[in-house]
Design an enzyme around this catalytic site. Sequence first.
Site, PDB file in Angstrom:
ATOM      1  N   ASP A  54       0.852  -1.180   0.000  1.00 30.62           N
ATOM      2  CA  ASP A  54       0.000   0.000   0.000  1.00 30.62           C
ATOM      3  C   ASP A  54       0.893   1.237   0.000  1.00 30.62           C
ATOM      4  O   ASP A  54       1.973   1.235   0.592  1.00 30.62           O
ATOM      5  CB  ASP A  54      -0.879  -0.021   1.256  1.00 30.62           C
ATOM      6  CG  ASP A  54      -2.024   0.958   1.168  1.00 30.62           C
ATOM      7  OD1 ASP A  54      -2.404   1.314   0.048  1.00 30.62           O
ATOM      8  OD2 ASP A  54      -2.536   1.360   2.222  1.00 30.62           O
TER       9      ASP A  54
ATOM     10  N   ASP B  63      -5.538  -2.072   5.173  1.00 28.23           N
ATOM     11  CA  ASP B  63      -5.841  -1.444   6.456  1.00 28.23           C
ATOM     12  C   ASP B  63      -7.332  -1.401   6.795  1.00 28.23           C
ATOM     13  O   ASP B  63      -7.685  -1.361   7.960  1.00 28.23           O
ATOM     14  CB  ASP B  63      -5.273  -0.025   6.506  1.00 28.23           C
ATOM     15  CG  ASP B  63      -5.699   0.833   5.319  1.00 28.23           C
ATOM     16  OD1 ASP B  63      -6.577   0.387   4.548  1.00 28.23           O
ATOM     17  OD2 ASP B  63      -5.150   1.940   5.156  1.00 28.23           O
TER      18      ASP B  63
ATOM     19  N   ASP C  66     -10.615  -4.193   2.785  1.00 28.33           N
ATOM     20  CA  ASP C  66      -9.414  -4.901   2.329  1.00 28.33           C
ATOM     21  C   ASP C  66      -9.391  -6.347   2.826  1.00 28.33           C
ATOM     22  O   ASP C  66      -8.524  -7.129   2.422  1.00 28.33           O
ATOM     23  CB  ASP C  66      -8.138  -4.204   2.837  1.00 28.33           C
ATOM     24  CG  ASP C  66      -7.904  -2.863   2.168  1.00 28.33           C
ATOM     25  OD1 ASP C  66      -8.340  -2.707   1.009  1.00 28.33           O
ATOM     26  OD2 ASP C  66      -7.307  -1.977   2.796  1.00 28.33           O
TER      27      ASP C  66
END
Length: 789
Positions: free
Chosen positions: A314, A544, A548
């Site tokens: 990410d 997070d 997800d």
Amino acid sequence: MTPSSPHDAPAPTLDPAAPADTPPEGLSSDEARRRLDQAGPNSVADTAQRPLRRALGKLWAPVPWMLEAAIVLELGLGKYLEAAIIAGLLLFNAVLGFVQEGRAQATLAALRSRLALNASVRRDSAWKIVPAAELVPGDIVKLSLGAVLAADVRLREGSVLLDQSMLTGESVPIEAGPGLQTFAGALVRRGEALAQVTATGVRTKFGRTAELVRTAHVISSQQKAVLRVVRNLALFNGVVIAALVGYAYFLKMPFAEIIPLVLTAVLASIPVALPATFTLAAAIGAKALAKLGVLPTRLSAVDEAATMDVLCADKTGTLTNNELKVTTIHPLPGFDEAHVMGMAALASSDGGQDPVDGAIRAAAVHSALPDLPKLNKFLPFDPATKMAEATVTDSSGAALRVVKGAFAAVAGLTQASPDASAAANELQAKGFRVLAVAVGPPAALKLAGMIALSDPPRADSAALITELHTLGVRTVMVTGDAAATAAIVARAVGLEGAVSPPGPIPDRVRAEEFAVFAGVLPEGKYQLVQAFQKGGHIVGMCGDGANDAPALRQAQMGIAVSTATDVAKSAAGMVLTQAGLVGIVAAVKEGRITFQRILTYTLNTILKKIATVLFLAVGLVMTGHAILTPMLMVIIMVTGDFLTMSLTTDKVHPSPQPNVWRIGNLTLAGGVTGLGLLLFCSAVLAYGHFTLKLGAAPLDTLALLALVFGSQTTLYAIRERQRLWSRPSMWFNLSSLANVLIVSTLAVTGTFMSPLPTALVAGTLGAAVGFGALLAVVKIPLFKRLNIA
């Protein structure tokens, strides 16, 4: 995830499949009942497996089947002590596996715990409190301070500040007004509004996430390895056992002697401690990682870290600081940087949660104006106008209006020059978040300048990505940000390569094709993981938010970053306690240490099981009778298989590249080294039978010693694949010593077996040491040729 704020709140989104607008009086009770029957309850189904069923499932697998068959045979022969010992081994394996399961159920429980229990709904022209499970599409609900949204809704009236962090992982709330679509699980931080329910139950964004989590599953490399090892051993040893029975029948052995022979061979074939050793090695690796700030939630993730070859990282908070900073100040003619920052600070909230305002005020401290106007009134950011503004009084007493916000909105209030628009476009093309500042009399605002903000890369990101590359792990950036912003950060941290074009993730995409996947929605992360897995990759995925969770669950190594929600953490295999990639690098290194320990035990299991069953066949041919009893084989299982679990603490050298379970090559290597052990044991047996003229019972004891001592020295030889020798761990040395002492004492004292002279026991041990030294030399070219490192 990109930090959101009221300055860039998402545009209202409408669900084309949502029900038509409901009249202000709400649905009738009859209509609500009809829709409830049609749509079903507004809840996430509980599909968790009952603990008893999960426990019984631990007893229904290839290794338990073999142990259960051995227990039945032992009981049939009246060998109750042996049966009890084997049952204890069976339960030991089952309990270890049971304790480490249930992560998907925990994720769904976390999802359900976040949903509201009751809702305020308008029906029959009156407001009622109803259980959240009874909400239906079309209901009009009231959103007030502290309420948790119980369904997906579209705002109709009013304005609220919504905290969607539980779903998205974003810590900053967003302003929501009429027309905006929001989702179940969001928390109202401020304001009051009316909204219409657009989706309930499994059709909500939350429900779809829960369903993906429930169905997302990938068989771990560890599970595949255990199953293939057991399969290969069962096929090979099954053929040998059938040949044993055939030869015994040819010798006209009594049926009462054939049954113990078959039982001994079955016990010799069972890799009884293999699953437990995988679990124990991973648990020790997990404990080491916990000291480094990495918390594994699934033990298999420790092993997967060793085999991971693609990391989907990410951008925000992992590669960057997740902290907006003023990067560039572009004053226009008539103003300087200090004036632009000072005016922008006046139009920014003081002490609020807005990261944009916080960044501007922090930067303004370093360029404070001595004659800063006095603030009279501040109006916070309005998502409708995309601006915040302030009314101030300058040193001459004149009233001024200060406006700060999106460039297009602020420029529309002024006579912006083409040069200003070009400068703003240039900054935006570089991936910056651009705000414009205007100041002047209320009727004659003048554009003062632009402020560019960005989330800068972490200082250690580039070095850690380089280290991962050295370790053979390809890092790709996966972000919801625009491609321009993502590409700039990628170049800054050393990710060289193409940016994936926008749009759906293809079913087949190679990790080598792109360095950046930008504009990826949470659902796209799940699809990207599956696409990489179809290409044969072992995938790590950072995430997070609750949305997800499916991708984290699907990845072999799901990684919840330090700011992740509880749902994301429960879906992931590992949770980082500090930002950045340092924890992931530590996981890769520790995972490879764990892998080497497991690899040594697996190789030892294969060679020992092959050698033992073949030794039974050689012994039958050489002596005309079984050379080991079921009790002696149980002793070998307890002292050999379980004491050898100390390999999980051994000192090893991790491989420089991702590990791969090459079970075919491993079986071949085990077969070749197992033949070496077979030759040693057969030579000792021949010496005892032909030279010493030992009887059947003492010969059984000598066969036991040859197997145990030969297995121990073989283990010392194979624990290093590319080196002749390295120093073992203390626990491994102690367990090896205990194994030798226990078996030697039983043999000398005649406990559970016929006694042998101490000199013969010592001589057998000495011969085994010599055999191990020879094997240590031969193994290096063998393992190198079979690519076992």
